[in-house]
Design an enzyme around this catalytic site. Structure first.
Site, PDB file in Angstrom:
ATOM      1  N   SER A 167      -8.057  -5.325   5.521  1.00  0.00           N
ATOM      2  CA  SER A 167      -8.636  -5.069   4.198  1.00  0.00           C
ATOM      3  C   SER A 167      -8.942  -6.341   3.409  1.00  0.00           C
ATOM      4  O   SER A 167      -8.582  -6.456   2.229  1.00  0.00           O
ATOM      5  CB  SER A 167      -7.721  -4.135   3.381  1.00  0.00           C
ATOM      6  OG  SER A 167      -7.601  -2.891   4.020  1.00  0.00           O
ATOM      7  N   GLY A 199      -0.005   5.382  -4.474  1.00  0.00           N
ATOM      8  CA  GLY A 199      -0.630   6.651  -4.846  1.00  0.00           C
ATOM      9  C   GLY A 199      -0.021   7.809  -4.075  1.00  0.00           C
ATOM     10  O   GLY A 199       0.283   8.875  -4.638  1.00  0.00           O
ATOM     11  N   ARG A 200       0.167   7.612  -2.750  1.00  0.00           N
ATOM     12  CA  ARG A 200       0.730   8.674  -1.913  1.00  0.00           C
ATOM     13  C   ARG A 200       2.180   8.953  -2.285  1.00  0.00           C
ATOM     14  O   ARG A 200       2.630  10.092  -2.263  1.00  0.00           O
ATOM     15  CB  ARG A 200       0.607   8.290  -0.429  1.00  0.00           C
ATOM     16  CG  ARG A 200      -0.781   8.592   0.135  1.00  0.00           C
ATOM     17  CD  ARG A 200      -1.039   7.846   1.413  1.00  0.00           C
ATOM     18  NE  ARG A 200      -1.384   6.457   1.162  1.00  0.00           N
ATOM     19  CZ  ARG A 200      -1.517   5.538   2.114  1.00  0.00           C
ATOM     20  NH1 ARG A 200      -1.291   5.865   3.367  1.00  0.00           N
ATOM     21  NH2 ARG A 200      -1.851   4.311   1.797  1.00  0.00           N
ATOM     22  N   ARG A 245      -0.506   8.731 -10.537  1.00  0.00           N
ATOM     23  CA  ARG A 245      -0.524   7.527  -9.704  1.00  0.00           C
ATOM     24  C   ARG A 245       0.210   6.366 -10.363  1.00  0.00           C
ATOM     25  O   ARG A 245       0.848   5.560  -9.693  1.00  0.00           O
ATOM     26  CB  ARG A 245      -1.972   7.111  -9.390  1.00  0.00           C
ATOM     27  CG  ARG A 245      -2.677   8.094  -8.460  1.00  0.00           C
ATOM     28  CD  ARG A 245      -4.119   7.654  -8.216  1.00  0.00           C
ATOM     29  NE  ARG A 245      -4.190   6.391  -7.491  1.00  0.00           N
ATOM     30  CZ  ARG A 245      -4.113   6.272  -6.161  1.00  0.00           C
ATOM     31  NH1 ARG A 245      -3.983   7.351  -5.403  1.00  0.00           N
ATOM     32  NH2 ARG A 245      -4.187   5.093  -5.595  1.00  0.00           N
ATOM     33  N   TRP A 251     -11.372  -3.043  -8.305  1.00  0.00           N
ATOM     34  CA  TRP A 251     -12.063  -2.852  -9.593  1.00  0.00           C
ATOM     35  C   TRP A 251     -12.899  -1.585  -9.566  1.00  0.00           C
ATOM     36  O   TRP A 251     -13.281  -1.059 -10.613  1.00  0.00           O
ATOM     37  CB  TRP A 251     -12.969  -4.046  -9.909  1.00  0.00           C
ATOM     38  CG  TRP A 251     -12.240  -5.315 -10.218  1.00  0.00           C
ATOM     39  CD1 TRP A 251     -12.189  -6.426  -9.429  1.00  0.00           C
ATOM     40  CD2 TRP A 251     -11.486  -5.627 -11.400  1.00  0.00           C
ATOM     41  NE1 TRP A 251     -11.433  -7.406 -10.039  1.00  0.00           N
ATOM     42  CE2 TRP A 251     -10.994  -6.949 -11.254  1.00  0.00           C
ATOM     43  CE3 TRP A 251     -11.170  -4.920 -12.567  1.00  0.00           C
ATOM     44  CZ2 TRP A 251     -10.201  -7.568 -12.220  1.00  0.00           C
ATOM     45  CZ3 TRP A 251     -10.386  -5.545 -13.533  1.00  0.00           C
ATOM     46  CH2 TRP A 251      -9.914  -6.847 -13.354  1.00  0.00           C
ATOM     47  N   ASP A 261       0.837  -1.197   0.000  1.00  0.00           N
ATOM     48  CA  ASP A 261       0.000   0.000   0.000  1.00  0.00           C
ATOM     49  C   ASP A 261       0.871   1.246   0.000  1.00  0.00           C
ATOM     50  O   ASP A 261       1.953   1.259   0.581  1.00  0.00           O
ATOM     51  CB  ASP A 261      -0.901  -0.028   1.240  1.00  0.00           C
ATOM     52  CG  ASP A 261      -2.138   0.833   1.056  1.00  0.00           C
ATOM     53  OD1 ASP A 261      -2.348   1.372  -0.040  1.00  0.00           O
ATOM     54  OD2 ASP A 261      -2.889   0.968   2.033  1.00  0.00           O
ATOM     55  N   GLY A 262       0.378   2.276  -0.662  1.00  0.00           N
ATOM     56  CA  GLY A 262       1.043   3.571  -0.611  1.00  0.00           C
ATOM     57  C   GLY A 262       1.610   4.064  -1.935  1.00  0.00           C
ATOM     58  O   GLY A 262       2.275   5.096  -1.975  1.00  0.00           O
ATOM     59  N   ARG A 280      -5.010  -2.056   8.910  1.00  0.00           N
ATOM     60  CA  ARG A 280      -6.225  -2.810   8.596  1.00  0.00           C
ATOM     61  C   ARG A 280      -5.814  -4.080   7.869  1.00  0.00           C
ATOM     62  O   ARG A 280      -4.758  -4.141   7.252  1.00  0.00           O
ATOM     63  CB  ARG A 280      -7.107  -2.016   7.613  1.00  0.00           C
ATOM     64  CG  ARG A 280      -7.798  -0.823   8.138  1.00  0.00           C
ATOM     65  CD  ARG A 280      -8.790  -0.304   7.090  1.00  0.00           C
ATOM     66  NE  ARG A 280      -8.123   0.243   5.908  1.00  0.00           N
ATOM     67  CZ  ARG A 280      -7.637   1.476   5.826  1.00  0.00           C
ATOM     68  NH1 ARG A 280      -7.732   2.295   6.854  1.00  0.00           N
ATOM     69  NH2 ARG A 280      -7.064   1.892   4.718  1.00  0.00           N
ATOM     70  N   HIS A 297       2.670   3.192  -9.095  1.00  0.00           N
ATOM     71  CA  HIS A 297       2.470   1.757  -9.336  1.00  0.00           C
ATOM     72  C   HIS A 297       3.694   1.143 -10.022  1.00  0.00           C
ATOM     73  O   HIS A 297       4.105   0.029  -9.723  1.00  0.00           O
ATOM     74  CB  HIS A 297       1.214   1.522 -10.178  1.00  0.00           C
ATOM     75  CG  HIS A 297      -0.053   1.933  -9.468  1.00  0.00           C
ATOM     76  ND1 HIS A 297      -0.300   1.624  -8.160  1.00  0.00           N
ATOM     77  CD2 HIS A 297      -1.144   2.641  -9.893  1.00  0.00           C
ATOM     78  CE1 HIS A 297      -1.488   2.127  -7.797  1.00  0.00           C
ATOM     79  NE2 HIS A 297      -2.013   2.743  -8.837  1.00  0.00           N
ATOM     80  N   GLU A 328       1.320 -13.091  12.937  1.00  0.00           N
ATOM     81  CA  GLU A 328       1.823 -11.887  13.594  1.00  0.00           C
ATOM     82  C   GLU A 328       1.700 -10.746  12.587  1.00  0.00           C
ATOM     83  O   GLU A 328       1.887 -10.941  11.383  1.00  0.00           O
ATOM     84  CB  GLU A 328       3.292 -12.068  13.988  1.00  0.00           C
ATOM     85  CG  GLU A 328       3.530 -13.157  15.012  1.00  0.00           C
ATOM     86  CD  GLU A 328       2.965 -12.817  16.381  1.00  0.00           C
ATOM     87  OE1 GLU A 328       2.892 -11.614  16.711  1.00  0.00           O
ATOM     88  OE2 GLU A 328       2.590 -13.760  17.113  1.00  0.00           O
ATOM     89  N   LEU A 358      11.387 -20.517  -3.757  1.00  0.00           N
ATOM     90  CA  LEU A 358      10.440 -19.555  -3.180  1.00  0.00           C
ATOM     91  C   LEU A 358       9.070 -19.797  -3.808  1.00  0.00           C
ATOM     92  O   LEU A 358       8.933 -19.796  -5.036  1.00  0.00           O
ATOM     93  CB  LEU A 358      10.877 -18.116  -3.465  1.00  0.00           C
ATOM     94  CG  LEU A 358       9.865 -17.041  -3.030  1.00  0.00           C
ATOM     95  CD1 LEU A 358       9.737 -16.982  -1.512  1.00  0.00           C
ATOM     96  CD2 LEU A 358      10.244 -15.669  -3.581  1.00  0.00           C
TER      97      LEU A 358
HETATM   98  C1  IPE Z   1      -1.008   0.318  -4.158  1.00  0.00           C
HETATM   99  O1  IPE Z   1      -1.201   1.471  -3.426  1.00  0.00           O
HETATM  100  C2  IPE Z   1      -2.031  -0.740  -3.964  1.00  0.00           C
HETATM  101  C3  IPE Z   1      -2.733  -1.145  -5.207  1.00  0.00           C
HETATM  102  C4  IPE Z   1      -4.038  -1.249  -5.227  1.00  0.00           C
HETATM  103  C5  IPE Z   1      -1.978  -1.490  -6.405  1.00  0.00           C
HETATM  104  P1  IPE Z   1      -2.449   2.451  -3.544  1.00  0.00           P
HETATM  105  O2  IPE Z   1      -2.809   2.660  -4.969  1.00  0.00           O
HETATM  106  O3  IPE Z   1      -3.560   1.936  -2.684  1.00  0.00           O
HETATM  107  O4  IPE Z   1      -1.826   3.782  -2.938  1.00  0.00           O
HETATM  108  P2  IPE Z   1      -2.473   4.830  -1.941  1.00  0.00           P
HETATM  109  O5  IPE Z   1      -3.121   4.073  -0.821  1.00  0.00           O
HETATM  110  O6  IPE Z   1      -3.452   5.641  -2.722  1.00  0.00           O
HETATM  111  O7  IPE Z   1      -1.301   5.649  -1.477  1.00  0.00           O
HETATM  112 MG    MG Z   2      -4.149   2.266  -0.716  1.00  0.00          MG
END
Ligand code: IPE
Ligand code: MG
Length: 224
Positions: A178, A5-6, A15, A51, A2-3, A176, A19, A189, A113
């Site tokens: 999610s 986009g930020r 964005r 989606w 996650d993150g 979360r 990615h 953990e 792996l």
């Molecule tokens: C990547 O981060 C997760 C994917 C769905 C590919 P996000 O796209 O959720 O980025 P944020 O949460 O907006 O920063």
């Molecule tokens: Mg996100």
């Protein structure tokens, strides 16, 4: 993971740039897992809820997946990685579904792996599908109601035959689950890290492992 986009927003980039950088972090993480002798790694790449993002972003994400499948599988194969996907793959374009199937078949002899990628994945949908499959087996007479225990039920999940996760890492400061591996993560953990996914690297992977090593796991049993 996650993150993305930020990460992009902080740089005034679209964005998709986040990615793309996230895909590089995937590569680093797979290498770190191999370096640390981690045998099972599951990456939550695309949720069933994703989606609902704007069509252009969904296109960017599926495009990135397509690119990854075309260009990275040979390397995974050469590095002893076995790829599996969980989730509703039927929602992807037919060429992606074919590439996924080929990637799974082409790496099925590997065992260094075990890499599972959750794509169009949602745990509630997975559990519901498992319940439906179990009910159908009962109806067909191949499963007795009394036989349906936790182990048998787990066999109907998309993770059948895979170990439960010991450690779940979530990036970007969110705390979360999610809809990720709700059944399988019962005793996992959790490590929540403040790093945005595109910045994630071997040092974060190592830090999560060290944190995990300090945890005392009792699985509900009484302390010794
Ligand atoms: C990547 O981060 C997760 C994917 C769905 C590919 P996000 O796209 O959720 O980025 P944020 O949460 O907006 O920063
Ligand atoms: Mg996100």
């Amino acid at each position: 993971m996650d993150g993305n986009g930020r990460w992009a927003a902080a740089r005034h980039l679209p964005r998709i740039a986040g990615h793309r950088e996230g895909a590089r972090a995937v590569r680093r993480t797979i290498e770190a897992a191999i370096q640390n002798n981690v045998r099972w790694l599951t990456l939550y790449a695309f949720s069933s809820e994703n989606w609902r993002r704007p069509a252009a972003e969904v296109m960017d994400l599926t495009g990135l997946l397509r690119h990854y499948l075309k260009n990275e599988i040979a390397e995974l194969r050469a590095n002893g990685v076995r790829l599996r996907c969980i989730g509703d793959r039927t929602r992807f374009d037919p060429d992606i579904q074919a590439d996924l199937a080929n990637a799974e078949a082409g790496t099925s002899h590997n065992s260094r792996l075990n890499l599972t990628v959750a794509l169009s994945y949602g745990a509630r949908a997975e559990i519901t599908a498992a319940a439906r499959a179990a009910a159908a087996a009962v109806k067909a007479g191949t499963l007795a109601v009394d036989q349906l225990d936790e182990a048998v039920f787990a066999g109907f999940l998309s993770t059948a035959g895979m170990p439960d996760p010991d450690l779940v890492v979530r990036t970007s400061g969110e705390q979360r689950l999610s809809n990720f591996l709700l059944w399988q993560a019962a005793y996992a953990e959790f490590v929540f890290m403040d790093v945005l996914w595109p910045d994630f690297g071997a040092e974060h992977f190592g830090a999560a492992l060290s944190d995990f090593a300090k945890r005392e796991r009792r699985f509900g049993a009484r302390p010794a």
